[in-house]
Write an enzyme that holds these catalytic residues in place. Structure first.
Site, PDB file in Angstrom:
ATOM      1  N   HIS A  64      63.608  53.737  61.852  1.00  0.00           N
ATOM      2  CA  HIS A  64      63.205  53.547  60.451  1.00  0.00           C
ATOM      3  C   HIS A  64      63.213  54.884  59.713  1.00  0.00           C
ATOM      4  O   HIS A  64      63.697  54.991  58.589  1.00  0.00           O
ATOM      5  CB  HIS A  64      61.810  52.921  60.416  1.00  0.00           C
ATOM      6  CG  HIS A  64      61.175  52.906  59.046  1.00  0.00           C
ATOM      7  ND1 HIS A  64      61.710  52.190  57.993  1.00  0.00           N
ATOM      8  CD2 HIS A  64      60.049  53.502  58.558  1.00  0.00           C
ATOM      9  CE1 HIS A  64      60.946  52.354  56.923  1.00  0.00           C
ATOM     10  NE2 HIS A  64      59.939  53.155  57.238  1.00  0.00           N
ATOM     11  N   HIS A  91      57.001  60.357  56.402  1.00  0.00           N
ATOM     12  CA  HIS A  91      56.193  59.555  55.482  1.00  0.00           C
ATOM     13  C   HIS A  91      55.221  58.606  56.188  1.00  0.00           C
ATOM     14  O   HIS A  91      54.297  58.105  55.559  1.00  0.00           O
ATOM     15  CB  HIS A  91      57.077  58.788  54.485  1.00  0.00           C
ATOM     16  CG  HIS A  91      57.714  57.547  55.039  1.00  0.00           C
ATOM     17  ND1 HIS A  91      58.931  57.569  55.676  1.00  0.00           N
ATOM     18  CD2 HIS A  91      57.311  56.256  55.040  1.00  0.00           C
ATOM     19  CE1 HIS A  91      59.243  56.330  56.043  1.00  0.00           C
ATOM     20  NE2 HIS A  91      58.281  55.511  55.674  1.00  0.00           N
ATOM     21  N   GLU A 135      49.662  58.175  58.555  1.00  0.00           N
ATOM     22  CA  GLU A 135      49.102  56.829  58.636  1.00  0.00           C
ATOM     23  C   GLU A 135      49.152  56.290  60.071  1.00  0.00           C
ATOM     24  O   GLU A 135      48.164  55.805  60.601  1.00  0.00           O
ATOM     25  CB  GLU A 135      49.910  55.927  57.699  1.00  0.00           C
ATOM     26  CG  GLU A 135      49.460  54.495  57.692  1.00  0.00           C
ATOM     27  CD  GLU A 135      48.458  54.220  56.599  1.00  0.00           C
ATOM     28  OE1 GLU A 135      47.763  55.162  56.193  1.00  0.00           O
ATOM     29  OE2 GLU A 135      48.388  53.067  56.159  1.00  0.00           O
ATOM     30  N   ASP A 136      50.343  56.417  60.698  1.00  0.00           N
ATOM     31  CA  ASP A 136      50.539  55.767  62.000  1.00  0.00           C
ATOM     32  C   ASP A 136      50.100  56.630  63.171  1.00  0.00           C
ATOM     33  O   ASP A 136      49.717  56.120  64.211  1.00  0.00           O
ATOM     34  CB  ASP A 136      52.021  55.399  62.200  1.00  0.00           C
ATOM     35  CG  ASP A 136      52.471  54.338  61.217  1.00  0.00           C
ATOM     36  OD1 ASP A 136      51.604  53.790  60.510  1.00  0.00           O
ATOM     37  OD2 ASP A 136      53.683  54.069  61.152  1.00  0.00           O
ATOM     38  N   ASP A 155      84.004  32.194  36.291  1.00  0.00           N
ATOM     39  CA  ASP A 155      85.220  32.248  35.501  1.00  0.00           C
ATOM     40  C   ASP A 155      85.446  33.645  34.951  1.00  0.00           C
ATOM     41  O   ASP A 155      86.558  34.032  34.643  1.00  0.00           O
ATOM     42  CB  ASP A 155      85.144  31.261  34.331  1.00  0.00           C
ATOM     43  CG  ASP A 155      85.666  29.912  34.779  1.00  0.00           C
ATOM     44  OD1 ASP A 155      86.171  29.849  35.905  1.00  0.00           O
ATOM     45  OD2 ASP A 155      85.552  28.949  34.013  1.00  0.00           O
TER      46      ASP A 155
HETATM   47 MN    MN Z   1      57.969  53.423  56.218  1.00  0.00          MN
END
Ligand code: MN
Length: 726
Positions: free
Chosen positions: A53, A77, A81-82, A264
């Site tokens: 990712h 990024h 958080e993770d 068309d």
């Molecule tokens: Mn992310």
């Protein structure tokens, strides 16, 4: 259509295509390794390593040619958080700048959007942009969401719908607003696929089935146009383009068109070099194929609010098929696809993210309307941040157009947001069907109608009443402009006074009304520039005489420093000197013809300067004579210590209110001081009854003349006495 993330090689190849600086590459490498290490235990829902990712996000940023810090922020990024990396550690490793970017990315990621109330989607976009504060954060968030959408298949159905909905309502419109068509189109199609899979498949199938026929039709037209344009020697490339599925779906539902009607339309794009080429190509196309009336759109002259520029036309082409043709330059094409990111493309060497931010904002046309009133870049940024980023009242026009305004805005703000002219001509406002005072605060959901009158003009009170900086700036600039017009008049008047003075004093206008020369003396009168100086003259706070005197002095100063000193030194080394009958001494020569100049007629005792005329000896001028300005061959001359026994002719001009015995009094005064009158000429202006007397007298020296002039000034009804210079 399974998405495959780039490899390390692919990623660095992309980065190195525009970043070569070693420190920058080291930073990216460091972020790469750091995030690889920190996330090594973590897996995506797909079962792939989480790092996939991160490299996907960083790769998309590199494709948009973002700067090294932005790419590093892309890798990092999710790390706080993770992986529970602390603020301190992050800053220690990567510095404050990248921390600020990723902190904002994390905050936005934690926003909980749900869509129950009306206007909420619009609100969320505002909140999103307000929290991002920085275009780079928005870009990171957009590509983060893009990769999440590309890999949405691994989530539960419930989550898919929630994320797709949020993406369609918040992320795609932001991408659109920033003009990033590539990302917007892909996001929309992905959302469409998840939110209405049946319709999506249906449209995809229809498009697929018609593709061979359509491709052939488009290719036929391309061949024809290519042949036609080649004969005109214009650079171009031409290709067919396909609409993305969601836009087809939108046209079917919102514009109520049948699928066939939309399909068309065959679409062709022509990309060329210059703006002029675009219009030339348009001309040739219209010359060869009948255009459909009302379908020509000139987004080059009037760009869309998201910076999009292009010419659009619809023509009846080969086999009576209808073709939508877009004509644009390479640069416009780049902006059409990448929008704000195209402008933001990182350039090594002169990297300044603050400057970039400002540039981006100023490029965005949806903000461009502010620009006409913009005084300084700072004020402009304040305007943008104040009005757009914090906007939170949504008011509608009677036709349903939503206008966003800062909190507390009233109908004046609303009117100026619609159009400057509407603002200027506002006389009243009807809100939700009721006439209200112009200072009534508007609320979200209000329908506001502005009453205008062609004769109306803005009131200065509005500057205090209105809430948006945009309206305030527009009102201010209206009054500034009015003031400017009045100022221009005064400047013209100043110019006229100066001209009249020159005429009166018989001074050459060219020497005085010369921008370069006037420019040099502005600071002596504490004026900023020539216009300021002329303005002061026009207001009569400055007299033409003082300006002309200054001009002469400045001219002489140049002479003093540049020429006189050296000549004087040179002359003093030699003993000999020449003396004229009129008493002028020139050092360093034995004999030379020396004459008093007839324009300013110097008198013994005047400050004088010599001009070496070609083949005619030396002409002696008074040092205030405009005729010596800019003359190169000037030399130092002086009066002999012993005044020769000669008379000097001087001409003076006298302005006086006409009355009986005026001339008699003048002549009496002159003879009283034992000066000889050599000529007199008096005229009276019948309109203002001002008499102008030009009198030539022969005098002993400057002191003698000054005494006479001083006494003439004392004569009743005399207004002005001046010595003449022709
Ligand atoms: Mn992310």
């Amino acid at each position: 259509m399974k998405y495959i993330a780039p490899t390390k090689e692919e990623f660095f190849q992309q980065v190195k295509s525009y970043i070569t600086n070693e420190d920058s590459l080291a930073l990216i490498e460091k972020a790469y390794n750091y995030s690889l290490e920190k996330h090594k235990e973590q897996l995506r829902k797909s079962g792939e390593p989480y790092f996939v990712h991160l490299i996907a996000v960083a790769y998309e940023l590199a494709k948009m040619k973002c700067g090294p810090k932005t790419i590093a922020a892309g890798f990092l990024h999710d790390v706080m958080e993770d992986q529970d990396v602390t603020k301190e550690e992050f800053i220690k490793e990567f510095g404050e700048d990248i921390y600020v970017l990723d902190e904002a990315v994390t905050k936005i990621g934690n926003l909980k959007f749900n869509d129950e109330k009306e206007y909420q989607a619009a609100n969320h976009r505002k909140i999103f942009i307000a929290m991002a504060k920085d275009i780079r954060v928005i870009l990171i968030k957009l590509v983060d969401r893009l990769h999440n959408m590309r890999t949405l298949e691994y989530h539960s159905r419930e989550k898919q719908i929630k994320i797709a909905k949020e993406t369609l309502e918040v992320y795609a419109p932001i991408a659109h607003r920033l003009g990033i068509a590539e990302i917007k189109n892909e996001l929309e199609d992905l959302c469409f696929m998840y939110l209405d899979n049946e319709k999506y498949k249906e449209i995809a199938k229809l498009v697929e089935s018609k593709k061979p026929v359509r491709d052939a039709q488009v290719q036929g037209m391309i061949d024809d146009i290519t042949k036609m344009l080649k004969s005109h020697d214009i650079p171009f490339r031409i290709f067919g383009r396909s609409k993305h599925f969601y836009s087809i779906y939108n046209k079917m539902t919102k514009k109520n068109k049948r699928f066939e009607e939309i399909l068309d339309l065959l679409a062709i794009r022509i990309v060329t070099e210059t703006e002029l080429n675009c219009y030339e190509i348009l001309g040739y196309i219209h010359n060869s194929y009948p255009p459909m009336p009302g379908r020509l759109k000139d987004y080059i002259a009037v760009p869309k609010t998201n910076m999009y520029r292009s010419l659009h036309t619809t023509v009846i082409g080969k086999d009576n098929k209808i073709f939508e043709i877009q004509i644009r330059t390479e640069e416009m094409d780049e902006i059409a696809e990448k929008g704000v990111a195209a402008h933001w493309a990182y350039k090594e060497g002169n990297y300044d993210s603050n400057k970039e931010q400002k540039e981006i904002v100023s490029e965005l046309n949806w903000l461009k309307e502010f620009e006409e009133n913009e005084n300084s870049a700072n004020e402009y940024m304040e305007t943008v941040i104040g009005d757009v980023f914090n906007a939170n009242v949504y008011v509608m026009t009677p036709k349903g157009r939503v206008i966003d305004l800062p909190q507390g805005s009233n109908p004046i703000d609303f009117a100026y947001r619609i159009h400057t002219d509407v603002g200027h001509k506002t006389v009243g406002a009807v809100v939700n069907g009721v006439m209200v005072p112009l200072n009534t605060p508007l609320k979200t959901g209000d329908v506001c109608e502005i009453r205008t009158s062609n004769n109306a003009t803005p009131s200065e009170d509005w500057i205090k009443i209105c809430k948006s900086k945009q309206a305030r700036n527009k009102i201010r600039s209206y009054f500034d402009k009015k003031e400017l017009e009045e100022k221009q008049e005064t400047i013209k008047l100043g110019e006229q006074y100066l001209k009249e003075y020159c005429q009166r004093m018989e001074i050459s206008e060219d020497e005085v009304l010369n921008k370069d020369k006037l420019e040099k003396i502005c600071s002596d009168f504490t004026c900023k520039n020539t216009n300021d100086l002329l303005f002061s003259l026009g207001k009569k706070s400055l007299s033409p005489q003082s300006v002309v005197d200054k001009l002469v002095k400045v001219g002489k100063k140049q002479l003093d420093t540049e020429v006189l000193d050296s000549i004087l030194k040179k002359n003093q080394q030699k003993r000999n000197k020449a003396v004229s009958k009129s008493g002028v001494v020139v050092q360093g020569v034995n004999s030379i013809k020396i004459d008093l100049a007839s324009c300013c007629t110097p008198i013994y005792g005047d400050k004088i300067v010599g001009f070496v005329s070609q083949g005619q000896g030396i002409k002696v001028h008074r040092d205030c004579c405009p005729n010596i300005l800019n003359k190169k061959r000037l030399i130092f001359v002086e009066w002999d210590d012993k005044k020769p026994d000669v008379k000097y002719i001087a001409t003076i001009k006298i302005l006086a209110k006409d009355r009986n015995f005026l001339v008699t009094d003048l002549v009496t005064c002159i003879s009283q001081y034992r000066a000889n009158l050599t000529s007199i000429n008096v005229t009276v202006n019948p309109e203002d009854l001002i008499a102008t007397a030009s009198i030539s007298i022969s005098v002993d020296d400057a002191e003698h003349l000054n005494t006479i002039m001083a006494n003439i000034r004392k004569i009743d009804s005399v207004l002005e006495v001046n010595r003449m210079i022709k």
